[in-house]
Motif scaffolding. Structure first.
Motif, short mmCIF file in Angstrom:
data_model
loop_
_atom_site.label_atom_id
_atom_site.label_comp_id
_atom_site.label_asym_id
_atom_site.label_seq_id
_atom_site.Cartn_x
_atom_site.Cartn_y
_atom_site.Cartn_z
N LEU A 49 0.81 -1.22 0.00
CA LEU A 49 0.00 0.00 0.00
C LEU A 49 0.85 1.27 0.00
CD1 LEU A 49 -2.75 -1.01 2.59
CD2 LEU A 49 -2.98 -0.91 0.10
N ASN A 50 2.08 1.17 0.43
CA ASN A 50 2.97 2.34 0.48
C ASN A 50 3.82 2.50 -0.78
OD1 ASN A 50 2.54 3.52 3.23
ND2 ASN A 50 3.03 1.42 3.83
N ASP A 51 3.58 1.64 -1.77
CA ASP A 51 4.31 1.73 -3.03
C ASP A 51 3.65 2.85 -3.84
OD1 ASP A 51 5.35 1.47 -5.61
OD2 ASP A 51 5.56 -0.71 -5.44
N GLU A 52 4.18 4.06 -3.69
CA GLU A 52 3.55 5.23 -4.29
C GLU A 52 3.47 5.16 -5.81
OE1 GLU A 52 3.38 9.82 -2.99
OE2 GLU A 52 5.40 9.11 -3.46
N ALA A 53 4.51 4.70 -6.46
CA ALA A 53 4.53 4.64 -7.92
C ALA A 53 3.44 3.72 -8.45
CB ALA A 53 5.90 4.18 -8.42
N ARG A 54 3.29 2.55 -7.83
CA ARG A 54 2.27 1.60 -8.28
C ARG A 54 0.87 2.11 -7.93
NH1 ARG A 54 4.44 -3.56 -8.97
NH2 ARG A 54 2.39 -4.17 -9.80
N ALA A 55 0.77 2.81 -6.82
CA ALA A 55 -0.52 3.37 -6.43
C ALA A 55 -0.97 4.44 -7.42
CB ALA A 55 -0.44 3.96 -5.02
N VAL A 56 -0.03 5.24 -7.90
CA VAL A 56 -0.35 6.27 -8.89
C VAL A 56 -0.81 5.62 -10.18
CG1 VAL A 56 0.63 8.05 -10.38
CG2 VAL A 56 1.17 8.05 -7.95
N GLN A 57 -0.15 4.54 -10.58
CA GLN A 57 -0.55 3.82 -11.79
C GLN A 57 -1.98 3.33 -11.67
OE1 GLN A 57 2.23 0.65 -12.56
NE2 GLN A 57 3.98 2.02 -12.82
N ALA A 58 -2.31 2.81 -10.49
CA ALA A 58 -3.68 2.33 -10.26
C ALA A 58 -4.67 3.49 -10.30
CB ALA A 58 -3.76 1.63 -8.90
N ALA A 59 -4.27 4.64 -9.78
CA ALA A 59 -5.14 5.82 -9.76
C ALA A 59 -5.44 6.30 -11.17
CB ALA A 59 -4.49 6.94 -8.95
N LEU A 60 -4.45 6.25 -12.04
CA LEU A 60 -4.62 6.73 -13.40
C LEU A 60 -5.43 5.77 -14.28
CD1 LEU A 60 -1.04 8.19 -14.04
CD2 LEU A 60 -3.16 9.44 -13.51
N LYS A 61 -5.61 4.54 -13.79
CA LYS A 61 -6.34 3.54 -14.56
C LYS A 61 -7.75 3.29 -14.02
CE LYS A 61 -2.17 0.98 -15.92
NZ LYS A 61 -1.44 -0.32 -15.82
N LEU A 62 -8.18 4.14 -13.09
CA LEU A 62 -9.48 3.92 -12.46
C LEU A 62 -10.61 3.92 -13.48
CD1 LEU A 62 -9.47 5.97 -9.14
CD2 LEU A 62 -9.33 3.50 -9.44
N ASP A 63 -11.54 2.99 -13.29
CA ASP A 63 -12.73 2.91 -14.12
C ASP A 63 -13.94 3.28 -13.25
OD1 ASP A 63 -14.83 2.35 -15.76
OD2 ASP A 63 -14.48 0.17 -15.85
N PRO A 64 -14.58 4.42 -13.53
CA PRO A 64 -15.73 4.84 -12.72
C PRO A 64 -16.81 3.78 -12.61
CG PRO A 64 -14.99 6.63 -14.11
CD PRO A 64 -14.24 5.41 -14.55
N GLU A 65 -16.86 2.86 -13.59
CA GLU A 65 -17.86 1.80 -13.55
C GLU A 65 -17.63 0.86 -12.37
OE1 GLU A 65 -20.49 1.42 -15.54
OE2 GLU A 65 -19.98 3.28 -16.58
N SER A 66 -16.42 0.88 -11.83
CA SER A 66 -16.08 -0.02 -10.72
C SER A 66 -16.44 0.56 -9.36
CB SER A 66 -14.58 -0.36 -10.74
OG SER A 66 -13.80 0.78 -10.37
N PHE A 67 -16.88 1.83 -9.34
CA PHE A 67 -17.14 2.49 -8.06
C PHE A 67 -18.32 1.89 -7.30
CE2 PHE A 67 -15.13 6.77 -9.61
CZ PHE A 67 -13.89 6.16 -9.59
N ASP A 68 -19.15 1.12 -7.98
CA ASP A 68 -20.30 0.50 -7.32
C ASP A 68 -19.98 -0.90 -6.78
OD1 ASP A 68 -22.04 2.65 -7.75
OD2 ASP A 68 -22.58 1.93 -9.75
N ASN A 69 -18.74 -1.31 -6.91
CA ASN A 69 -18.33 -2.63 -6.43
C ASN A 69 -18.54 -2.73 -4.92
OD1 ASN A 69 -17.07 -5.01 -5.70
ND2 ASN A 69 -15.17 -4.59 -6.81
#
Length: 212
Positions: A49-69
């Protein structure tokens, strides 16, 4: 009009914000779900969770369709989101998304922990929602059990207090009430009373502006 709803989680601000948006016909964004989605992406792939670089990658790939999961509502994801949200570059990556949402017509209600202080500092109305930690723990426990999850109220309370401490003292965008935000304590209010109180605040601000 932009309405910023801030305050601790489980204080009822999420439901209040959603109802407020429906009342005015505005769009609603629970910004906490964005960080939960990033945290969930890291957890499911076993990334620190503290891997900032990988966390940023995940943030940039977010799919709003997944917000209802439904998985995003779990206690584990919530705790992980608090860790991820403290990463400066992750917050930076998500600021643009939030501000663009807020700026769109016909108006928006955003709820989170830094909306009135960082994301939308010039919001038309700012409301800071709080509730007693023990009441918040009880609400969260009941919500978890309603989803079929096991939940120990004492453990939930400890997690809430730890998260508040972490969020209030983080270096970037700490949780705090904006100087011009209205305080709404809904410890003893049901959702209907809380929504009514929020509407009264919005209407008071609008009336004040109209008199200028």
């Amino acid at each position: 009009m932009i309405i910023a709803i801030d305050g601790p989680a489980a204080s009822g601000k999420g439901t209040l914000a959603k109802r407020l948006a429906a009342h005015y016909g505005y769009r609603h964004l629970d910004t906490g779900v964005i960080y939960r989605a990033v945290a969930h992406a890291l957890l499911t792939t076993g990334i620190d969770l503290n891997d900032e670089a990988r966390a940023v990658q995940a943030a940039l790939k977010l799919d709003p369709e997944s917000f209802d999961n439904p998985a995003l509502k779990s206690q584990a994801v919530g705790s992980a989101a608090s860790v991820v949200s403290a990463l400066p570059k992750v917050r930076e990556a998500l600021v643009t998304f939030q501000r663009q949402f807020a700026a769109g017509p016909p108006g928006a209600v955003l709820d989170g922990r830094d909306i009135g202080t960082v994301i939308c500092p010039t919001a038309d109305v700012k409301i800071y929602v709080v509730a007693d930690p023990k009441i918040r723990a009880r609400r969260r426990t009941l919500e978890a059990r309603a989803r079929g999850e096991e939940a120990d109220e004492a453990v939930v309370l400890a997690d809430i207090l730890a998260r508040d401490e972490r969020d209030q003292n983080r270096a970037v965008a700490p949780l705090k009430q904006a100087p011009d935000a209205y305080l709404l304590d809904n410890s003893q209010l049901d959702i209907e009373s809380g929504v009514r109180a929020a509407i009264d605040i919005v209407e008071a601000v609008r009336a004040g502006r109209q008199r200028v």
